[in-house]
Enzyme design. Structure first.
Site, PDB file in Angstrom:
ATOM      1  N   GLU A 131      15.092 -16.913   9.295  1.00  0.00           N
ATOM      2  CA  GLU A 131      14.871 -18.347   9.547  1.00  0.00           C
ATOM      3  C   GLU A 131      14.525 -18.469  11.020  1.00  0.00           C
ATOM      4  O   GLU A 131      15.390 -18.267  11.874  1.00  0.00           O
ATOM      5  CB  GLU A 131      16.142 -19.146   9.232  1.00  0.00           C
ATOM      6  CG  GLU A 131      16.615 -19.031   7.794  1.00  0.00           C
ATOM      7  CD  GLU A 131      15.646 -19.635   6.801  1.00  0.00           C
ATOM      8  OE1 GLU A 131      14.867 -20.524   7.185  1.00  0.00           O
ATOM      9  OE2 GLU A 131      15.649 -19.189   5.649  1.00  0.00           O
ATOM     10  N   GLU A 146       6.931 -23.443  20.960  1.00  0.00           N
ATOM     11  CA  GLU A 146       8.253 -24.036  20.750  1.00  0.00           C
ATOM     12  C   GLU A 146       8.971 -24.199  22.091  1.00  0.00           C
ATOM     13  O   GLU A 146       9.142 -23.227  22.827  1.00  0.00           O
ATOM     14  CB  GLU A 146       9.088 -23.143  19.827  1.00  0.00           C
ATOM     15  CG  GLU A 146      10.406 -23.794  19.457  1.00  0.00           C
ATOM     16  CD  GLU A 146      11.287 -22.910  18.585  1.00  0.00           C
ATOM     17  OE1 GLU A 146      11.381 -21.714  18.862  1.00  0.00           O
ATOM     18  OE2 GLU A 146      11.902 -23.443  17.642  1.00  0.00           O
ATOM     19  N   CYS A 156      16.152 -26.732  15.104  1.00  0.00           N
ATOM     20  CA  CYS A 156      14.883 -26.143  14.663  1.00  0.00           C
ATOM     21  C   CYS A 156      14.058 -27.151  13.860  1.00  0.00           C
ATOM     22  O   CYS A 156      12.858 -26.983  13.696  1.00  0.00           O
ATOM     23  CB  CYS A 156      15.149 -24.890  13.843  1.00  0.00           C
ATOM     24  SG  CYS A 156      16.312 -25.181  12.504  1.00  0.00           S
ATOM     25  N   LYS A 162      27.563 -11.631  13.668  1.00  0.00           N
ATOM     26  CA  LYS A 162      27.528 -11.836  15.122  1.00  0.00           C
ATOM     27  C   LYS A 162      27.021 -13.238  15.441  1.00  0.00           C
ATOM     28  O   LYS A 162      25.891 -13.574  15.116  1.00  0.00           O
ATOM     29  CB  LYS A 162      26.597 -10.822  15.789  1.00  0.00           C
ATOM     30  CG  LYS A 162      26.744 -10.854  17.308  1.00  0.00           C
ATOM     31  CD  LYS A 162      25.639 -10.110  18.024  1.00  0.00           C
ATOM     32  CE  LYS A 162      24.502 -10.999  18.450  1.00  0.00           C
ATOM     33  NZ  LYS A 162      24.867 -12.058  19.392  1.00  0.00           N
TER      34      LYS A 162
HETATM   35  P1  NDP Z   1      17.444 -15.660  19.516  1.00  0.00           P
HETATM   36  O1  NDP Z   1      16.414 -15.100  18.629  1.00  0.00           O
HETATM   37  O2  NDP Z   1      17.377 -15.353  20.963  1.00  0.00           O
HETATM   38  O3  NDP Z   1      18.894 -15.197  19.058  1.00  0.00           O
HETATM   39  C1  NDP Z   1      19.423 -15.428  17.769  1.00  0.00           C
HETATM   40  C2  NDP Z   1      20.544 -14.434  17.508  1.00  0.00           C
HETATM   41  O4  NDP Z   1      19.989 -13.126  17.451  1.00  0.00           O
HETATM   42  C3  NDP Z   1      21.596 -14.399  18.618  1.00  0.00           C
HETATM   43  O5  NDP Z   1      22.855 -14.142  18.040  1.00  0.00           O
HETATM   44  C4  NDP Z   1      21.105 -13.243  19.460  1.00  0.00           C
HETATM   45  O6  NDP Z   1      22.100 -12.678  20.257  1.00  0.00           O
HETATM   46  C5  NDP Z   1      20.642 -12.293  18.361  1.00  0.00           C
HETATM   47  N1  NDP Z   1      19.731 -11.245  18.807  1.00  0.00           N
HETATM   48  C6  NDP Z   1      18.902 -11.218  19.885  1.00  0.00           C
HETATM   49  N2  NDP Z   1      18.258 -10.030  19.953  1.00  0.00           N
HETATM   50  C7  NDP Z   1      18.677  -9.288  18.903  1.00  0.00           C
HETATM   51  C8  NDP Z   1      18.397  -7.965  18.430  1.00  0.00           C
HETATM   52  N3  NDP Z   1      17.563  -7.145  19.077  1.00  0.00           N
HETATM   53  N4  NDP Z   1      19.010  -7.546  17.313  1.00  0.00           N
HETATM   54  C9  NDP Z   1      19.856  -8.341  16.644  1.00  0.00           C
HETATM   55  N5  NDP Z   1      20.201  -9.580  17.055  1.00  0.00           N
HETATM   56  C10 NDP Z   1      19.608 -10.050  18.161  1.00  0.00           C
HETATM   57  O7  NDP Z   1      17.453 -17.223  19.256  1.00  0.00           O
HETATM   58  P2  NDP Z   1      18.299 -18.327  20.013  1.00  0.00           P
HETATM   59  O8  NDP Z   1      19.755 -18.008  19.925  1.00  0.00           O
HETATM   60  O9  NDP Z   1      17.686 -18.551  21.357  1.00  0.00           O
HETATM   61  O10 NDP Z   1      18.064 -19.604  19.077  1.00  0.00           O
HETATM   62  C11 NDP Z   1      16.979 -20.438  19.210  1.00  0.00           C
HETATM   63  C12 NDP Z   1      15.922 -20.128  18.190  1.00  0.00           C
HETATM   64  O11 NDP Z   1      16.469 -20.207  16.879  1.00  0.00           O
HETATM   65  C13 NDP Z   1      14.783 -21.104  18.207  1.00  0.00           C
HETATM   66  O12 NDP Z   1      13.565 -20.405  18.130  1.00  0.00           O
HETATM   67  C14 NDP Z   1      14.986 -21.925  16.940  1.00  0.00           C
HETATM   68  O13 NDP Z   1      13.816 -22.475  16.416  1.00  0.00           O
HETATM   69  C15 NDP Z   1      15.577 -20.922  16.036  1.00  0.00           C
HETATM   70  N6  NDP Z   1      16.295 -21.573  14.940  1.00  0.00           N
HETATM   71  C16 NDP Z   1      15.764 -21.536  13.683  1.00  0.00           C
HETATM   72  C17 NDP Z   1      16.393 -22.193  12.638  1.00  0.00           C
HETATM   73  C18 NDP Z   1      15.857 -22.143  11.256  1.00  0.00           C
HETATM   74  O14 NDP Z   1      16.592 -22.491  10.339  1.00  0.00           O
HETATM   75  N7  NDP Z   1      14.631 -21.738  11.020  1.00  0.00           N
HETATM   76  C19 NDP Z   1      17.620 -22.960  12.875  1.00  0.00           C
HETATM   77  C20 NDP Z   1      18.081 -22.925  14.229  1.00  0.00           C
HETATM   78  C21 NDP Z   1      17.438 -22.250  15.222  1.00  0.00           C
HETATM   79  P3  NDP Z   1      22.491 -13.249  21.727  1.00  0.00           P
HETATM   80  O15 NDP Z   1      21.901 -14.578  21.904  1.00  0.00           O
HETATM   81  O16 NDP Z   1      23.950 -13.283  21.652  1.00  0.00           O
HETATM   82  O17 NDP Z   1      21.978 -12.258  22.725  1.00  0.00           O
END
Ligand code: NDP
Length: 480
Positions: free
Chosen positions: A249, A384, A283, A174
């Site tokens: 991550e 963050e 990130c 997803k």
């Molecule tokens: P989110 O945690 O909001 O979402 C990440 C993914 O998880 C999306 O596809 C989201 O769906 C999905 N998701 C949300 N809730 C659930 C759930 N209950 N069960 C399963 N999947 C779920 O993060 P963001 O998209 O806002 O991304 C930003 C964050 O990602 C920042 O904190 C950043 O630091 C981190 N990040 C970390 C990296 C690393 O390598 N450590 C690299 C890049 C980013 P949807 O959004 O479609 O609702």
């Protein structure tokens, strides 16, 4: 209007419930397409397709898997322009960045793991004196779930999918609901490259429903997730009692530590990039800048001068340095942090305001913002923000800056600017991060372990680490 569909068993299907979500273009704030609001039933369909494909795919030779992955990589390269335009439109990132970083890197992910799987080997241990030999099998897990965020949409999506399928698993994936477009286009490429149906299934929808159905699925045995720390904790809570393998991550609040003895011009140029690339929505961005007191004044002047030169504009315009933030709600979140900084006696020394780009008044634009803080303990230095906002403050000693760098709940990456070898070694040993860059930033070698410590995550991606995650070790002991 674009209508994105799920990619299940090699076919493009509407969601079972026929419900759709609006997809916004961050550059103008308008809806330009719809994506499936997939439910549990869609995830179940995807799972069934993956399960059926697994016996054959897991027995497909490494050479054949490798050829398909490399073909996907080549097709991505051949479609660079189309993918870069789609990524830029969906995410708001400058087209130049999508063309030189996001899409080439997505192609490299497939090429890298297409090659890596042919070199992946397991161990054997001779039990001397017992007339026995042990060897370790590295077997694919089965059906695995991959969930990725919106900031580097195709880049991070493929960073999970490529090792998962290279290792012989079948995938239910997803992408973020905010940036679904390139994942949708990837389905077509996979079919064209000859990936057998059901090996990769892409289900679009909300995290709280579609994502939740993936993590809750009792037979999806591993979850590779990149996203926010809170979501990661939620996933761990669901997955741990089901004994799923987990790679998380998560967020970061990375220090960028600048000593007076560094190569100043190189540091300055790179610091502008490590602060504001992709509107600061990486990130790995160094959002806390600590500068040795003896050069602090000079740095402050030079840095602000350079930041003011960055061109904010429509992402599709060549020459734009700062495009749009990914969504209205994210823009509002970042602006709230700028207000918090003011309440906490921070000084906005550059930027801080929304930008109206003529002709695209509804777009989510924000000036790159530099905040001078008086203490490292303020919220903008601890939490963050994930936008074009950095803090700066001076430090006096190596020990002081080390304490401040480590005094956050995160530990993803750190950047260090110095030409002092002993200091480099001391600091690198003691900084609490999974990744340390010295005199550079975001120089990536895909063989290296990638991931964070503390609340930045669990596990490592990259190289053989990723192939180990996507396989189960089984020891076989033979007495002779
Ligand atoms: P989110 O945690 O909001 O979402 C990440 C993914 O998880 C999306 O596809 C989201 O769906 C999905 N998701 C949300 N809730 C659930 C759930 N209950 N069960 C399963 N999947 C779920 O993060 P963001 O998209 O806002 O991304 C930003 C964050 O990602 C920042 O904190 C950043 O630091 C981190 N990040 C970390 C990296 C690393 O390598 N450590 C690299 C890049 C980013 P949807 O959004 O479609 O609702």
């Amino acid at each position: 209007m674009n209508k994105i569909k799920n990619y299940i068993n090699g076919k493009f299907l509407p969601p079972v419930n026929d419900e759709w979500i609006d997809n916004y273009c961050p550059a103008n704030g308008q809806v330009y397409g719809h994506i499936p609001n997939s439910s549990k039933e869609d995830v179940e369909k995807a799972y069934s397709a993956a399960k059926s494909a697994f016996p054959l795919w897991s027995q497909t030779t490494l050479e054949a898997r490798s050829r398909i992955l490399i073909k996907i990589s080549e097709l991505l390269e051949a479609n660079l322009q189309r993918f870069a335009e789609a990524e830029s439109k969906d995410n708001g990132k400058p087209i130049g960045l999508a063309k030189t970083v996001d899409i080439p890197r997505a192609a490299s992910n497939f090429r890298f793991f297409g090659n890596a799987i042919t070199q992946f080997a397991s161990e054997s241990h001779e039990s001397v004196g017992h007339d026995a030999i042990n060897y370790t099998l590295r077997q694919p897990i089965g059906v695995v779930g991959c969930i990725s965020p919106w900031n580097l949409p195709l880049y991070l999506f493929t960073w999970k999918i490529a090792p998962a399928i290279a290792a012989g698993n079948c995938v239910v994936a997803k992408p973020s609901e905010i940036t679904p477009m390139t994942a949708y286009l990837l389905g077509k490429i996979c079919t064209e490259a000859g990936l057998p149906t059901g090996v990769l299934n892409i289900v679009h929808g909300l995290g709280s429903t579609t994502g939740q159905a993936i993590i809750e699925h009792p037979d999806i045995k591993a979850i590779s997730f990149t996203g926010g720390t809170e979501t990661g904790a939620h996933i761990a809570k669901i997955a741990a009692p089901m004994f799923k393998k987990l790679s998380l991550e998560l967020g970061g609040k990375n220090p960028n530590i600048i000593f007076a003895d560094c190569d100043y011009d190189d540091m300055l140029k790179t610091t502008v990039r490590s602060s504001f690339a992709n509107q600061g929505q990486i990130c790995l961005c160094g959002s806390r800048i600590f500068v040795e007191a003896t050069i602090y004044k000079k740095f402050k002047t030079d840095f602000v001068e350079k930041v003011k030169q960055l061109k904010i504009g429509h992402p599709s315009k060549e020459g734009t340095n700062i495009g749009a933030l990914v969504s209205k709600s994210h823009l509002e979140k970042v602006i709230r942090y700028i207000d918090i900084a003011k309440e906490e006696n921070g000084t906005i020394i550059c930027g801080g305001n929304k930008v109206i780009v003529p002709g695209y008044e509804g777009g989510y634009y924000l000036e790159p913002t530099v905040i001078e803080v008086v203490t490292d303990e303020c919220r903008v230095n601890q939490e963050e923000i994930f936008g074009p906002v950095v803090t700066i403050m001076p430090f006096n000693t190596e020990n002081d800056v080390l304490q401040m760098a480590n005094k956050v709940k995160y530990g993803l990456s750190a950047t260090l600017w110095t030409n002092n070898l002993k200091r480099t070694m001391r600091m690198s040993n003691q900084l609490q991060s999974g990744i340390i860059w010295v005199n550079t930033w975001m120089l990536r070698d895909l063989r290296t372990p990638f991931g964070g410590v503390k609340e930045s995550g669990v596990g490592r991606e990259g190289g053989f680490e990723a192939l180990r995650f996507f396989t189960e070790a089984k020891n076989v002991c033979i007495k002779y």
